[in-house]
Write a protein that holds these residues in place. Structure first.
Motif, PDB file in Angstrom:
ATOM      1  N   ALA A 264       0.851  -1.194   0.000  1.00 42.77           N
ATOM      2  CA  ALA A 264       0.000   0.000   0.000  1.00 42.77           C
ATOM      3  C   ALA A 264       0.883   1.239   0.000  1.00 42.77           C
ATOM      4  O   ALA A 264       2.023   1.214   0.485  1.00 42.77           O
ATOM      5  N   GLY A 265       0.355   2.319  -0.559  1.00 38.91           N
ATOM      6  CA  GLY A 265       1.122   3.560  -0.591  1.00 38.91           C
ATOM      7  C   GLY A 265       0.213   4.758  -0.678  1.00 38.91           C
ATOM      8  O   GLY A 265      -0.997   4.645  -0.958  1.00 38.91           O
ATOM      9  N   PHE A 266       0.792   5.904  -0.432  1.00 37.54           N
ATOM     10  CA  PHE A 266       0.026   7.145  -0.547  1.00 37.54           C
ATOM     11  C   PHE A 266       0.983   8.299  -0.802  1.00 37.54           C
ATOM     12  O   PHE A 266       2.184   8.239  -0.516  1.00 37.54           O
ATOM     13  N   SER A 267       0.433   9.373  -1.347  1.00 34.85           N
ATOM     14  CA  SER A 267       1.173  10.635  -1.468  1.00 34.85           C
ATOM     15  C   SER A 267       0.198  11.767  -1.217  1.00 34.85           C
ATOM     16  O   SER A 267      -1.006  11.641  -1.501  1.00 34.85           O
ATOM     17  N   SER A 268       0.698  12.856  -0.684  1.00 37.85           N
ATOM     18  CA  SER A 268      -0.163  13.992  -0.356  1.00 37.85           C
ATOM     19  C   SER A 268       0.614  15.278  -0.540  1.00 37.85           C
ATOM     20  O   SER A 268       1.741  15.402  -0.039  1.00 37.85           O
ATOM     21  N   VAL A 269       0.015  16.205  -1.273  1.00 33.65           N
ATOM     22  CA  VAL A 269       0.620  17.515  -1.503  1.00 33.65           C
ATOM     23  C   VAL A 269      -0.458  18.563  -1.294  1.00 33.65           C
ATOM     24  O   VAL A 269      -1.593  18.402  -1.760  1.00 33.65           O
ATOM     25  N   HIS A 270      -0.137  19.607  -0.555  1.00 26.12           N
ATOM     26  CA  HIS A 270      -1.049  20.749  -0.480  1.00 26.12           C
ATOM     27  C   HIS A 270      -0.268  22.025  -0.215  1.00 26.12           C
ATOM     28  O   HIS A 270       0.860  22.001   0.286  1.00 26.12           O
ATOM     29  N   ASP A 271      -0.880  23.145  -0.561  1.00 30.88           N
ATOM     30  CA  ASP A 271      -0.277  24.460  -0.354  1.00 30.88           C
ATOM     31  C   ASP A 271      -0.274  24.809   1.127  1.00 30.88           C
ATOM     32  O   ASP A 271      -0.927  24.142   1.940  1.00 30.88           O
ATOM     33  N   PRO A 272       0.439  25.872   1.504  1.00 34.42           N
ATOM     34  CA  PRO A 272       0.520  26.229   2.931  1.00 34.42           C
ATOM     35  C   PRO A 272      -0.841  26.504   3.553  1.00 34.42           C
ATOM     36  O   PRO A 272      -1.704  27.139   2.941  1.00 34.42           O
ATOM     37  N   HIS A 273      -1.017  26.007   4.780  1.00 39.88           N
ATOM     38  CA  HIS A 273      -2.197  26.355   5.571  1.00 39.88           C
ATOM     39  C   HIS A 273      -2.022  27.700   6.250  1.00 39.88           C
ATOM     40  O   HIS A 273      -2.998  28.278   6.737  1.00 39.88           O
ATOM     41  N   TRP A 274      -0.791  28.185   6.332  1.00 40.88           N
ATOM     42  CA  TRP A 274      -0.498  29.488   6.917  1.00 40.88           C
ATOM     43  C   TRP A 274      -0.109  30.447   5.795  1.00 40.88           C
ATOM     44  O   TRP A 274       0.274  30.017   4.703  1.00 40.88           O
ATOM     45  N   ALA A 293       4.391   7.837   1.324  1.00 36.20           N
ATOM     46  CA  ALA A 293       4.697   6.692   2.173  1.00 36.20           C
ATOM     47  C   ALA A 293       4.265   5.425   1.461  1.00 36.20           C
ATOM     48  O   ALA A 293       3.382   5.452   0.598  1.00 36.20           O
ATOM     49  N   TRP A 294       4.876   4.327   1.829  1.00 36.22           N
ATOM     50  CA  TRP A 294       4.415   3.036   1.352  1.00 36.22           C
ATOM     51  C   TRP A 294       4.727   1.977   2.393  1.00 36.22           C
ATOM     52  O   TRP A 294       5.591   2.150   3.239  1.00 36.22           O
ATOM     53  N   ARG A 295       3.979   0.887   2.292  1.00 40.58           N
ATOM     54  CA  ARG A 295       4.079  -0.176   3.286  1.00 40.58           C
ATOM     55  C   ARG A 295       3.934  -1.516   2.567  1.00 40.58           C
ATOM     56  O   ARG A 295       3.067  -1.681   1.709  1.00 40.58           O
ATOM     57  N   ALA A 296       4.795  -2.469   2.890  1.00 39.36           N
ATOM     58  CA  ALA A 296       4.726  -3.807   2.318  1.00 39.36           C
ATOM     59  C   ALA A 296       4.685  -4.821   3.453  1.00 39.36           C
ATOM     60  O   ALA A 296       5.457  -4.704   4.423  1.00 39.36           O
ATOM     61  N   GLN A 297       3.786  -5.793   3.357  1.00 41.25           N
ATOM     62  CA  GLN A 297       3.658  -6.826   4.372  1.00 41.25           C
ATOM     63  C   GLN A 297       3.515  -8.197   3.705  1.00 41.25           C
ATOM     64  O   GLN A 297       2.890  -8.322   2.654  1.00 41.25           O
ATOM     65  N   VAL A 298       4.093  -9.186   4.341  1.00 41.59           N
ATOM     66  CA  VAL A 298       4.019 -10.563   3.867  1.00 41.59           C
ATOM     67  C   VAL A 298       3.495 -11.428   5.009  1.00 41.59           C
ATOM     68  O   VAL A 298       4.015 -11.356   6.136  1.00 41.59           O
ATOM     69  N   LYS A 299       2.485 -12.218   4.718  1.00 40.83           N
ATOM     70  CA  LYS A 299       1.928 -13.117   5.721  1.00 40.83           C
ATOM     71  C   LYS A 299       2.073 -14.557   5.240  1.00 40.83           C
ATOM     72  O   LYS A 299       1.725 -14.906   4.103  1.00 40.83           O
ATOM     73  N   ILE A 314       7.848   2.993   5.159  1.00 39.92           N
ATOM     74  CA  ILE A 314       8.671   4.195   5.101  1.00 39.92           C
ATOM     75  C   ILE A 314       7.759   5.382   4.859  1.00 39.92           C
ATOM     76  O   ILE A 314       6.802   5.304   4.085  1.00 39.92           O
ATOM     77  N   THR A 315       8.031   6.457   5.565  1.00 40.69           N
ATOM     78  CA  THR A 315       7.278   7.699   5.441  1.00 40.69           C
ATOM     79  C   THR A 315       8.255   8.834   5.191  1.00 40.69           C
ATOM     80  O   THR A 315       9.252   8.975   5.910  1.00 40.69           O
ATOM     81  N   LYS A 316       7.969   9.641   4.177  1.00 38.37           N
ATOM     82  CA  LYS A 316       8.765  10.828   3.871  1.00 38.37           C
ATOM     83  C   LYS A 316       7.859  12.044   3.969  1.00 38.37           C
ATOM     84  O   LYS A 316       6.789  12.075   3.358  1.00 38.37           O
ATOM     85  N   GLU A 317       8.284  13.020   4.757  1.00 46.76           N
ATOM     86  CA  GLU A 317       7.540  14.270   4.870  1.00 46.76           C
ATOM     87  C   GLU A 317       8.469  15.429   4.551  1.00 46.76           C
ATOM     88  O   GLU A 317       9.535  15.560   5.149  1.00 46.76           O
ATOM     89  N   ARG A 318       8.044  16.242   3.613  1.00 45.31           N
ATOM     90  CA  ARG A 318       8.751  17.467   3.279  1.00 45.31           C
ATOM     91  C   ARG A 318       7.735  18.593   3.223  1.00 45.31           C
ATOM     92  O   ARG A 318       6.543  18.355   3.187  1.00 45.31           O
ATOM     93  N   GLY A 319       8.206  19.799   3.227  1.00 45.61           N
ATOM     94  CA  GLY A 319       7.290  20.925   3.197  1.00 45.61           C
ATOM     95  C   GLY A 319       7.924  22.149   3.800  1.00 45.61           C
ATOM     96  O   GLY A 319       9.155  22.268   3.877  1.00 45.61           O
ATOM     97  N   THR A 320       7.066  23.067   4.256  1.00 45.42           N
ATOM     98  CA  THR A 320       7.558  24.344   4.767  1.00 45.42           C
ATOM     99  C   THR A 320       7.519  24.435   6.278  1.00 45.42           C
ATOM    100  O   THR A 320       7.523  25.530   6.836  1.00 45.42           O
ATOM    101  N   SER A 321       7.451  23.315   6.942  1.00 46.41           N
ATOM    102  CA  SER A 321       7.716  23.269   8.368  1.00 46.41           C
ATOM    103  C   SER A 321       6.616  23.946   9.181  1.00 46.41           C
ATOM    104  O   SER A 321       5.594  24.379   8.671  1.00 46.41           O
ATOM    105  N   TYR A 322       6.855  23.986  10.498  1.00 45.98           N
ATOM    106  CA  TYR A 322       5.913  24.549  11.463  1.00 45.98           C
ATOM    107  C   TYR A 322       6.578  25.754  12.120  1.00 45.98           C
ATOM    108  O   TYR A 322       7.563  25.612  12.837  1.00 45.98           O
TER     109      TYR A 322
END
Length: 976
Positions: A264-274, A293-299, A314-322
């Motif tokens: 499973a995986g996801f990506s998210s991009v948005h403009d500044p909230h501030w 981020a993405w996640r792999a599992q084996v059962k 693994i999760t990667k977060e980039r942006g303009t910080s807090y």
């Protein structure tokens, strides 16, 4: 050293801007008309006859609104042992009834109605329906849960118990887990809300059940696991306000009958909230997101009794910080009395922070705020059912790397902001900033053995191990140096470990009466060695003429080699110690010209030797230090950081359960939990000039809870109620103090070093309340949810703490202790009310659903002082003195007779109130009859309210972080 800690010490040197007053009343407007219209139309639609042909197989049951204890989507049932984080949901009950929810909050699968405690569980679908896609949004779904995002740190409180110590030597007060793995540094958990089965939130101490540092409660994010023998997948896209683009998907691949893989995986991009409201429009505003981020599992399940699950994420977060909004300028705002160029007749007229219409508008300067985080981990989970006992082994390794540049801000901007105030001009070319680089490597292991659920004595026993290594650099530079150049905290070797053994049991005395008991023995150790705290005082360039931190400046971070000064340090030793921590100077930095001697002029035709050169990978003065500094010049303060603390404690629980009927449970429990002891930064004792270490002890909670869980009216009505009482002992506070030889933090010397210091209150606070949860299934697919929390949480009389908000230069050595008896614990509202109305409608065109979900919280405070602009108690040992002699005198004397705040105007800047507010979320959607295609929309924070989720209040700093603004979006999903 934590960034907030550093700000409390060094960012008070930030310039401030005086703003005119403005009061903007803000009253949320109820959407009753729209809700009534929606309800009426949906009732009419719900009367449509069912389709003549049979509906597609197994339509999804209605999901309750967020106020309930809702069910997750039922997974395919498999004849196999279920691991500690897997969920089994019973078949839906009769039409128009409530679903059964089976969770693992006490490490065993059971219906939430059979759990003797207060908990909530939410599926991914329920959260996304109202736009909750991160951990911070959960606060609007769970009464008593407070979550703050403080410069990338997650601060979690439940019922007033938690912790804001995000430093490398701090611990969470609420334990956060990912698939049962404890996260000692929960950065990035917000981006882990994808392809999840559910999120569980458990209120109250979890000392024997969930382990380490869970005195406030626990949160467990549980991902969907691979499914044997089943191929499937989904893809989802969300488009919303602030140019949001969010994509996520999953594929489950069976390999034979005993092996399955899920990715499973996801990506998210948005403009500044501030918003950057300053003139430097090329600086992007804070809180823009760029994450994936993405996640792999084996059962693998070779036989029914053995299950092996391996996973990597693994999760990667980039942006303009807090960045946060500094309200100190508004709280110190001066009225010019009609003469803007004359300061003599000005008087203080503070602005209420809660009157600012949009507190997310800040005047940004200097560097572009940014963050870059990578959080990854691998885990192995083995479950073996031997018959008499189930053996579960869990091992995990996690690696976290976090960089942040905070940039600079001249404070919050309102509509009357004076950009060119002649008495308080703003220099947009100011590059002071804070630089973080944090790394953490943690190993978690847990081994459990338990009796099967069918046993009369259901016992669990096991052991828990945690080892964590950290490396932390926190550097701050002060541009336009005027003697103070900033600070650096460099900790290359920070270690922590926790070992515990535990046992827990439930015994059926009779078929309807059970007793509970559990115990856990824990040993904790924290240490750091070879660290350095560098105070960059005594820099040349008095008057603010020296530049430092301009374009291209970068700390050396972990490339530093020198961590201490020799006993008889020379000028060159001090200069080299400083230069060793600089990776590169900025393009317009002038500090090198003042600390380094001019190199000899190059011979004709030869290149000129630079003033600063690189020697063995480190910056050095090519011609040595500037002799004009003198042998005692450049008086930086370097303090080694070598601390260690360990402690051992025992937690326990006991209780009883009684089934009045099969649908009515009453219970009584008592349980305890601890948060481990710790140490503060080493400082130089002013009276002797020697290092001085201070420590704080563990804090603990004893909880008493009496409750009842009831399912009535043929499973249409659910009523759960709990009375609870906490004894919160030795709560840890963080204060700004001056250190001398007195370990009670009661200084007696005016030249003591200022530091951010944590200390135990030495008293016990009482927390008591009522938690009432009601869910009612109405006809036509309607459902009403009401969850109310009434709470009283105050400090006992006689609880005194050091008050460091006023200033550093106070009378009598800065000693100012106040009695906070009767004050409310931080982040506690007397009344919290969650209420929702939802509906699921089946028609021949598919199923329709909508939800109106809201939370109302009464007033709360962000610090132990409950600052509301009221006067502080007088310092009885201070004699009245003519003129202004200290920060205390300025604070108490500022003001003008006849003004609203006279004579205690200065108290306004101690404001830490979060007024009452209502947060409203809306959602609606449609699903195709075969369940494979769905379209939904949401509005989160529909009333666009702003409230502080974290406040840092220190001299010259009133830094506030806020909830996200109104967001809306539309989501399309395909399942196969």
């Amino acid at each position: 050293m934590n960034g907030v800690d550093l700000k409390k010490l060094v960012l008070s040197h930030r310039p401030v801007v005086m703003l005119p007053a403005r009061a903007v009343p803000r009253a949320p407007r109820a959407l009753l008309g729209g809700v009534a219209g929606l309800l009426l139309s949906s009732l009419v639609l719900a009367q449509e006859p069912a389709p003549a042909e049979p509906a597609p197989a197994e339509p999804a049951p209605a999901e309750p609104a967020l106020g309930a204890e809702p069910a997750a989507s039922p997974p395919a049932l498999e004849a196999e042992p279920v691991g500690p984080n897997e969920l089994e949901v019973a078949d839906p009950v009769a039409a128009d009834g409530l679903d059964e929810v089976v969770v693992t909050v006490d490490r065993r699968r059971k219906d939430l109605q059979d759990y003797s405690g207060t908990a909530a569980a939410f599926s991914e679908k329920q959260l996304s329906r109202v736009g909750i896609t991160s951990v911070s949004g959960l606060a609007s779904a769970v009464p008593g849960l407070q979550i703050g995002e403080n410069e990338g740190n997650t601060e979690v409180y439940i019922r007033g118990v938690g912790n804001d110590n995000n430093a490398e030597h701090g611990d969470m007060g609420v334990a956060i887990h990912l698939d049962g793995v404890y996260l000692p540094r929960p950065r990035g958990v917000g981006a882990m809300f994808y392809d999840i089965e559910r999120v569980e939130v458990n209120s109250g101490p979890q000392g024997t059940l969930r382990g380490r540092n869970a005195q406030g409660g626990s949160m467990n994010i549980i991902s969907n696991k691979p499914k044997l023998g089943e191929f499937g997948g989904n893809a989802e896209a969300t488009f919303g306000t602030f140019s949001e683009r969010r994509y996520n998907g999953m594929v489950n691949i069976p390999i034979g009958d005993s092996l399955a893989v899920r990715v499973a995986g996801f990506s998210s991009v948005h403009d500044p909230h501030w918003e950057n409201a300053g003139p430097l429009y090329d600086i992007r505003g804070p809180q823009a997101e760029d994450a994936y981020a993405w996640r792999a599992q084996v059962k693998w399940q070779p036989v029914p009794s053995l299950s092996v699950l391996a996973g990597y994420d693994i999760t990667k977060e980039r942006g303009t910080s807090y960045v946060g909004a500094n309200f100190d300028a508004l709280l110190r705002r001066m009225n010019d009395n009609g003469t803007p160029a004359v300061a003599a007749d000005d008087y203080l007229e503070p602005v209420d922070p809660n009157s600012v219409d949009n507190p997310r508008r800040v005047y940004q300067q200097g560097a572009q705020p940014s963050e870059d985080m990578t959080h990854q981990g691998a885990r192995l989970e083995v479950t073996l059912d031997t018959g008499p006992a189930i053996i579960e082994a869990l091992g995990s390794y996690r690696d976290l790397s976090y960089r942040q540049v905070t940039g600079a801000s001249a404070g919050v901007v309102d509509e009357n902001f004076r950009f060119n105030d002649p008495l308080a001009p703003i220099d947009p070319d100011n590059w002071y900033s804070t630089y973080w680089f944090t790394k953490s490597q943690s190993w978690v292991g847990e081994l459990r053995a338990s009796a099967p659920d069918s046993a009369r004595l259901r016992w669990t026993a096991g052991g828990f191990l945690l080892f964590e290594d950290q490396q932390i650099v926190l550097a701050q530079v002060n541009d336009h140096v005027g003697g103070y150049g900033g600070a650096e905290f460099n900790m290359p070797d920070v270690n922590g470990d926790s070992q515990a053994v535990f046992a827990d049991a439930t015994f059926d005395v009779t078929e309807t009466f059970r007793v509970l008991a559990g115990v856990r023995l824990t040993h904790e150790t924290k240490s750091r060695k070879d660290g350095l705290a560098l105070g960059l005082n005594g820099f040349p360039g008095q008057g603010g003429a020296t530049r430092l931190g301009t374009e291209g400046y970068r700390p050396a971070y972990f490339d530093r080699d020198i961590y201490e000064l020799p006993p008889d340090a020379t000028l060159e030793d001090r200069v080299n110690l400083y230069l060793d921590g600089v990776g590169s100077f900025g393009a317009r930095d002038t500090l090198p010209q003042l600390i380094c001697a001019d190199p000899a002029a190059a011979a004709p035709g030869q290149p000129q030797t630079p003033r600063v050169i690189e020697v063995d990978g480190h910056l050095r003065c090519s011609a040595g230090p500037n002799p004009n500094l003198g042998p005692n010049g450049f008086a930086i303060a370097a303090t080694p950081q070598n601390e260690s603390v360990s402690n051992t404690f025992v937690d326990w629980r006991g209780g009883a359960e009684y089934d009045v009927t099969k649908d009515i449970l009453v219970y009584a429990t008592v349980s305890t939990a601890h948060k481990a002891a710790g140490y503060n930064d080493t400082v130089i004792r002013a009276d002797r000039g020697t290092p001085f270490d201070t420590f704080y002890g563990p804090e603990s909670v004893i909880s008493f809870e009496l409750g009842s869980k009831n399912v009535l009216l043929d499973h249409k009505l659910k009523v759960n109620a709990a009375l609870f009482y906490y004894l919160y002992q030795d709560q840890v506070f963080q204060q700004i103090v001056q250190i001398t030889e007195n370990t009670s933090m009661d200084p007696t010397m005016s030249n003591a070093q200022v530091t951010s210091l944590r200390q135990n209150s030495g008293a016990t606070s009482g927390i008591y309340g009522l938690d009432l949860d009601v869910t009612y299934a109405l006809p036509a697919g309607l459902q009403v949810d009401l969850h109310m929390l009434l709470e009283d949480a105050r400090f006992r009389d006689g609880t005194t703490v050091q008050d460091g908000r006023i200033g550093y230069n106070l009378p009598n050595g800065g000693r100012y202790r106040v009695d906070i008896g009767g004050k409310w614990l931080p982040r506690v509202s007397a009344v919290t009310l969650n209420y929702a109305l939802s509906q699921l409608i089946f028609t021949s065109a598919g199923s329709f659903n909508w939800v109106v979900d809201a939370q109302t919280r009464s007033k709360s405070y962000m610090t132990v002082f409950n600052g509301e602009g009221r006067a502080l108690p007088a310092i009885d040992f201070v004699e009245p003195a003519p003129g202004v002699s200290s920060d205390y005198d300025r604070l108490m004397a500022t003001g003008r007779e006849g003004t609203p705040c006279y004579p205690y105007c200065g108290q306004a800047r101690l404001n830490d109130v979060v007024p009452a507010y209502t947060n409203l979320n809306l959602g609606a959607g449609w699903t195709h009859p075969d369940g494979r295609i769905s379209i939904s929309g949401y509005v989160n924070n529909a009333l666009n309210i702003a409230y502080a989720t974290s406040i840092v209040s220190t001299p010259n700093l009133n830094l506030r972080f806020y909830n996200p603004p109104r967001t809306a979006g539309i989501r399309m999903r395909v399942d196969w």
